[in-house]
Design a protein around this motif. Structure first.
Motif, PDB file in Angstrom:
ATOM      1  N   LEU B   8     -12.449  -0.281   8.591  1.00  0.00           N
ATOM      2  CA  LEU B   8     -11.823  -1.510   7.971  1.00  0.00           C
ATOM      3  C   LEU B   8     -12.748  -2.491   7.317  1.00  0.00           C
ATOM      4  O   LEU B   8     -12.413  -3.061   6.282  1.00  0.00           O
ATOM      5  N   SER B  11     -13.806  -0.922   4.342  1.00  0.00           N
ATOM      6  CA  SER B  11     -12.946  -1.231   3.141  1.00  0.00           C
ATOM      7  C   SER B  11     -12.932  -2.388   2.793  1.00  0.00           C
ATOM      8  O   SER B  11     -12.830  -2.752   1.252  1.00  0.00           O
ATOM      9  N   ALA B  45      -8.578   1.748   3.815  1.00  0.00           N
ATOM     10  CA  ALA B  45      -7.786   0.829   4.948  1.00  0.00           C
ATOM     11  C   ALA B  45      -6.382   1.475   5.384  1.00  0.00           C
ATOM     12  O   ALA B  45      -6.213   1.609   6.675  1.00  0.00           O
TER      13      ALA B  45
END
Lengths: 169, 100
Positions: B8, B11, B45
């Motif tokens: 994450l 991302s 994500a």
């Protein structure tokens, strides 16, 4: 450090490097090639996350079809070095700080949100992979209507591209 | 085993760099490429969240995002070709008829 972790850091570094090269390089063709670098390293990360089908689609459709289209257009239009113009005031005073703030805020939120914390404790990457059969069942049962709508979307995109790129009679 | 939050954060970094490229670049083709970079970051994500929740739905969304990106690239690049034929330039600062 375990092997998946090393693989993750190598691929993450390559992806960030490619994105940085996209920003820095002035030749559009260099930007396109570094974007392909980002996409291939993301495909490796998808494999690491257990999504083999998405990784294959990423390579075939993104790095293959879409980027070939980009490179083709760059070659067709003979796009050479970007002109160095003075940045607009908006870019200088609003764009840069907003970009940096967005980057850090997103990274902070994603690292510390409840979702990430809950998921980090549970299942991590590198265990089992998603089965493509399950994905196909999901697409052709629950998401059948969006899937069919997508075909119409692609048809309209083809027509739109033809109409736009056609020379006026 | 790699924690999902790492993906994450990566991302988020890629998305931020896409935004920066979108703001900085002057060439319209490169601006298009930075949009693709942002779409890729969002896809990462989606896959990471799908992994975290062990749900296939996230992958379905990635599938659709890729399809829409392909359609968008086809139409967008056709617009770019038309623009380049009319203006003899790919610089977005030359395309300012609607500029406030």
């Amino acid at each position: 450090m375990s092997l998946p972790l090393i693989l993750f850091f190598v691929c993450a570094f390559i992806a960030v490097l490619g994105a940085a090269l996209l920003i820095v390089s002035r030749e559009p063709i260099h930007s396109a090639l570094s974007l392909i670098l980002v996409m291939i390293s993301l495909a490796v990360l998808y494999v690491l996350l257990g999504a083999e089908f998405i990784a294959a689609v990423q390579i075939i459709v993104y790095a293959g079809a879409i980027m070939v289209l980009f490179v083709f257009v760059i070659m067709l239009l003979n796009a050479h070095e970007e002109e160095r113009t003075d940045w607009s005031k908006m870019a200088k005073y609003a764009g840069v700080p907003l970009g940096v703030v967005l980057l850090f805020w997103l990274a902070h939120w994603m690292a510390h949100s409840g979702i990430a914390a809950a998921s980090a404790a549970g299942s991590g990457a590198g265990i089992a992979s998603f089965s493509t059969v399950d994905l196909a069942k999901e697409i052709f049962r629950q998401y059948l209507l969006p899937f069919e709508a997508t075909s119409i979307l692609i048809l309209i995109a083809i027509l739109g591209a033809l109409v736009l790129a056609r020379k006026d009679e | 085993m790699v924690p999902v939050s790492y993906f994450l954060v990566l991302s988020a970094i890629l998305f931020g760099m896409g935004v920066v490229a979108f703001v900085f670049k002057r060439n319209i083709v490169t601006i298009f490429m930075s949009i693709e970079l942002m779409l890729n970051a969002v896809n990462l994500a989606f896959v990471a969240f799908a992994r975290a929740n062990n749900e296939v739905d996230g992958l379905v969304f990635v599938f659709f995002v890729i399809v829409v990106a392909a359609a968008e690239a086809a139409v967008g690049l056709a617009i770019v070709i038309t623009l380049a034929q009319n203006r003899q330039s790919l610089n977005v600062e030359r395309v300012n008829l609607l500029k406030f």
